[in-house]
Scaffold this motif. Sequence first.
Motif, PDB file in Angstrom:
ATOM      1  N   GLU A  38     -23.944  50.190  54.776  1.00 45.59           N
ATOM      2  CA  GLU A  38     -24.535  48.884  55.117  1.00 45.59           C
ATOM      3  C   GLU A  38     -25.830  48.653  54.341  1.00 45.59           C
ATOM      4  O   GLU A  38     -26.067  47.547  53.816  1.00 45.59           O
ATOM      5  CB  GLU A  38     -24.795  48.805  56.622  1.00 45.59           C
ATOM      6  CG  GLU A  38     -23.532  48.780  57.474  1.00 45.59           C
ATOM      7  CD  GLU A  38     -23.832  48.866  58.960  1.00 45.59           C
ATOM      8  OE1 GLU A  38     -25.038  48.915  59.324  1.00 45.59           O
ATOM      9  OE2 GLU A  38     -22.886  48.894  59.761  1.00 45.59           O
ATOM     10  N   GLU A  39     -26.651  49.676  54.250  1.00 50.84           N
ATOM     11  CA  GLU A  39     -27.917  49.548  53.525  1.00 50.84           C
ATOM     12  C   GLU A  39     -27.676  49.360  52.033  1.00 50.84           C
ATOM     13  O   GLU A  39     -28.387  48.578  51.372  1.00 50.84           O
ATOM     14  CB  GLU A  39     -28.778  50.785  53.784  1.00 50.84           C
ATOM     15  CG  GLU A  39     -29.233  50.910  55.229  1.00 50.84           C
ATOM     16  CD  GLU A  39     -29.870  52.256  55.534  1.00 50.84           C
ATOM     17  OE1 GLU A  39     -29.864  53.126  54.640  1.00 50.84           O
ATOM     18  OE2 GLU A  39     -30.368  52.436  56.666  1.00 50.84           O
ATOM     19  N   PRO A  58     -31.751  60.172  56.782  1.00 47.89           N
ATOM     20  CA  PRO A  58     -31.120  58.899  56.414  1.00 47.89           C
ATOM     21  C   PRO A  58     -31.230  58.606  54.917  1.00 47.89           C
ATOM     22  O   PRO A  58     -30.277  58.097  54.306  1.00 47.89           O
ATOM     23  CB  PRO A  58     -31.876  57.861  57.250  1.00 47.89           C
ATOM     24  CG  PRO A  58     -32.452  58.633  58.385  1.00 47.89           C
ATOM     25  CD  PRO A  58     -32.790  59.976  57.829  1.00 47.89           C
ATOM     26  N   ARG A 114     -28.050  58.357  52.366  1.00 47.49           N
ATOM     27  CA  ARG A 114     -27.875  57.148  51.564  1.00 47.49           C
ATOM     28  C   ARG A 114     -27.712  57.503  50.089  1.00 47.49           C
ATOM     29  O   ARG A 114     -26.844  56.963  49.395  1.00 47.49           O
ATOM     30  CB  ARG A 114     -29.062  56.208  51.763  1.00 47.49           C
ATOM     31  CG  ARG A 114     -28.884  54.876  51.021  1.00 47.49           C
ATOM     32  CD  ARG A 114     -29.943  53.860  51.428  1.00 47.49           C
ATOM     33  NE  ARG A 114     -31.294  54.348  51.165  1.00 47.49           N
ATOM     34  CZ  ARG A 114     -32.154  54.732  52.115  1.00 47.49           C
ATOM     35  NH1 ARG A 114     -31.811  54.715  53.386  1.00 47.49           N
ATOM     36  NH2 ARG A 114     -33.374  55.157  51.791  1.00 47.49           N
ATOM     37  N   LYS A 142     -20.262  58.217  60.813  1.00 43.57           N
ATOM     38  CA  LYS A 142     -21.195  57.237  61.389  1.00 43.57           C
ATOM     39  C   LYS A 142     -22.420  57.076  60.504  1.00 43.57           C
ATOM     40  O   LYS A 142     -22.855  55.948  60.209  1.00 43.57           O
ATOM     41  CB  LYS A 142     -21.598  57.675  62.790  1.00 43.57           C
ATOM     42  CG  LYS A 142     -22.536  56.694  63.487  1.00 43.57           C
ATOM     43  CD  LYS A 142     -22.871  57.167  64.896  1.00 43.57           C
ATOM     44  CE  LYS A 142     -23.833  56.197  65.576  1.00 43.57           C
ATOM     45  NZ  LYS A 142     -24.181  56.663  66.954  1.00 43.57           N
ATOM     46  N   ASP A 143     -23.005  58.190  60.055  1.00 47.91           N
ATOM     47  CA  ASP A 143     -24.185  58.123  59.189  1.00 47.91           C
ATOM     48  C   ASP A 143     -23.842  57.485  57.850  1.00 47.91           C
ATOM     49  O   ASP A 143     -24.644  56.733  57.281  1.00 47.91           O
ATOM     50  CB  ASP A 143     -24.747  59.523  58.952  1.00 47.91           C
ATOM     51  CG  ASP A 143     -25.348  60.131  60.205  1.00 47.91           C
ATOM     52  OD1 ASP A 143     -25.501  59.399  61.200  1.00 47.91           O
ATOM     53  OD2 ASP A 143     -25.651  61.335  60.195  1.00 47.91           O
ATOM     54  N   THR A 144     -22.642  57.791  57.340  1.00 45.62           N
ATOM     55  CA  THR A 144     -22.230  57.215  56.058  1.00 45.62           C
ATOM     56  C   THR A 144     -22.064  55.704  56.176  1.00 45.62           C
ATOM     57  O   THR A 144     -22.458  54.957  55.269  1.00 45.62           O
ATOM     58  CB  THR A 144     -20.909  57.852  55.582  1.00 45.62           C
ATOM     59  OG1 THR A 144     -21.052  59.277  55.540  1.00 45.62           O
ATOM     60  CG2 THR A 144     -20.520  57.345  54.208  1.00 45.62           C
ATOM     61  N   LYS A 145     -21.524  55.231  57.271  1.00 41.61           N
ATOM     62  CA  LYS A 145     -21.355  53.781  57.451  1.00 41.61           C
ATOM     63  C   LYS A 145     -22.710  53.077  57.503  1.00 41.61           C
ATOM     64  O   LYS A 145     -22.857  51.966  56.972  1.00 41.61           O
ATOM     65  CB  LYS A 145     -20.542  53.502  58.710  1.00 41.61           C
ATOM     66  CG  LYS A 145     -19.054  53.833  58.558  1.00 41.61           C
ATOM     67  CD  LYS A 145     -18.264  53.459  59.807  1.00 41.61           C
ATOM     68  CE  LYS A 145     -16.778  53.669  59.583  1.00 41.61           C
ATOM     69  NZ  LYS A 145     -15.963  53.317  60.771  1.00 41.61           N
ATOM     70  N   THR A 146     -23.682  53.706  58.129  1.00 40.09           N
ATOM     71  CA  THR A 146     -25.032  53.129  58.135  1.00 40.09           C
ATOM     72  C   THR A 146     -25.576  53.051  56.715  1.00 40.09           C
ATOM     73  O   THR A 146     -26.162  52.038  56.299  1.00 40.09           O
ATOM     74  CB  THR A 146     -25.965  53.974  59.008  1.00 40.09           C
ATOM     75  OG1 THR A 146     -25.482  53.978  60.351  1.00 40.09           O
ATOM     76  CG2 THR A 146     -27.385  53.436  58.974  1.00 40.09           C
ATOM     77  N   ALA A 147     -25.370  54.123  55.940  1.00 34.38           N
ATOM     78  CA  ALA A 147     -25.820  54.132  54.543  1.00 34.38           C
ATOM     79  C   ALA A 147     -25.113  53.065  53.734  1.00 34.38           C
ATOM     80  O   ALA A 147     -25.724  52.390  52.892  1.00 34.38           O
ATOM     81  CB  ALA A 147     -25.572  55.514  53.935  1.00 34.38           C
TER      82      ALA A 147
END
Length: 425
Positions: free
Chosen positions: A274-275, A236, A240, A267-272
């Motif tokens: 958001e952070e 993660p 990020r 999906k992982d990029t969208k989480t990054a």
Amino acid sequence: MSKSADLTKTVGSSRAAVPGTTRVTFSIDRARRIALAAQGFHRPRPIATPTMRHVQGVIDKIGLLQIDSVNVLSRSHYLPLFSRLGDYDRGILDRAATAPRRRLVEYWAHEASLIPPETYRLLYWRMHAWRETAWGRMRGDSPEWEALLEDVYAAVRDTGPVTASRLNTRLDHGVPEDAGDNWGWNWSQVKTALEALFWSGRIGSAGRTAQFERRYELTERILPPEVAAAEPPARPDAIRQLTLIAARALGIASPRCLSDYFRMPVKDTKTAIEELVTSGELLPAAVPSWSNDLYLHVDAARPRRVRARALLSPFDSLVFERRRTEDLFDFRYRIEIYTPKHQRRYGYYVLPFLLGERIVARLDIKADRRAGSLLVRSAHPEPCAPADTAAELADELTLMAGWLGLAGVRVESDGPLAREIAARL
């Protein structure tokens, strides 16, 4: 800390940003200027002869140089630097990628690419999952395949740097195709094993030969010692930081474009994302004629005007995401190398021509090394092309010919734009 290291660390914003969901709205013209500036096109080319410092500056901005084997004009990774710096010494880039203390190493980033060693560390998660992310025979898991991997690894350890063709002659596994060449995707078993080890990060590339073959070497002999010894970041954290590098390089971009820059899962990029919005490093943005789901790097330059002039490689990071290119520039671009000749619309190796803030033409050009000339095989203007397009193209083609060591430019194409270019030359 090196400039390339700055690419990979998470830094605080120099502008106040309040995390939240309010989106700042830009016109498409302003978004285009932001994107061009993020790629380094808002600055004039250096007046003095470009140095390693200039090359490093481009790398710091765009984060990677995509590699491609086609050499009809020039190897693709040299072209983005010419587009931004003009007549620079290609040996500078060669030294950056092969010197004992490398500034660039090769790996699968956005396709095969040259990236800073610090960025290489951020892709360890891809290497660790190589059996899921690699393709074809590289993913084999039979005992015979595992034995071949270890034999090939040992051979690289004992022989490297070494090419696949040279290693083929040293290893005999009774596989008939080992006697053949490695042209295109016609890989021998040994070449396939080398690529699997390269994908998994156990071996790397010590550079390329004149024939563009990789010279395989143990990764720890390629990376700077402090990078090789450092603990790999958690997946993660790595994604990020890669997302932040992509955002800096693109200026303003959709989640799809941010994930595509280093070919990361959306999906992982969208989480990054958001952070990074929460930390204030990305700002939600919208461009009504493009998308309402965009993100702006908080430190992205926002110039009032861009006066660029550049012929762009088909693999330049400004245009390698084709849908983004169409959204930003109203320019539909497809490379036609693999299209049968009679079905091509624009030509074999077509370069977009950036002038000012728009892509105003596309040219099929070739380095005719035997004749000593830069050959223009077709020239197609866009509806937005201004009156001075041919004059600017003539100057840019002349500059490119000199950079390639060619005596001049020859136009063999017909049509209004081609005739006008020829007249200007």
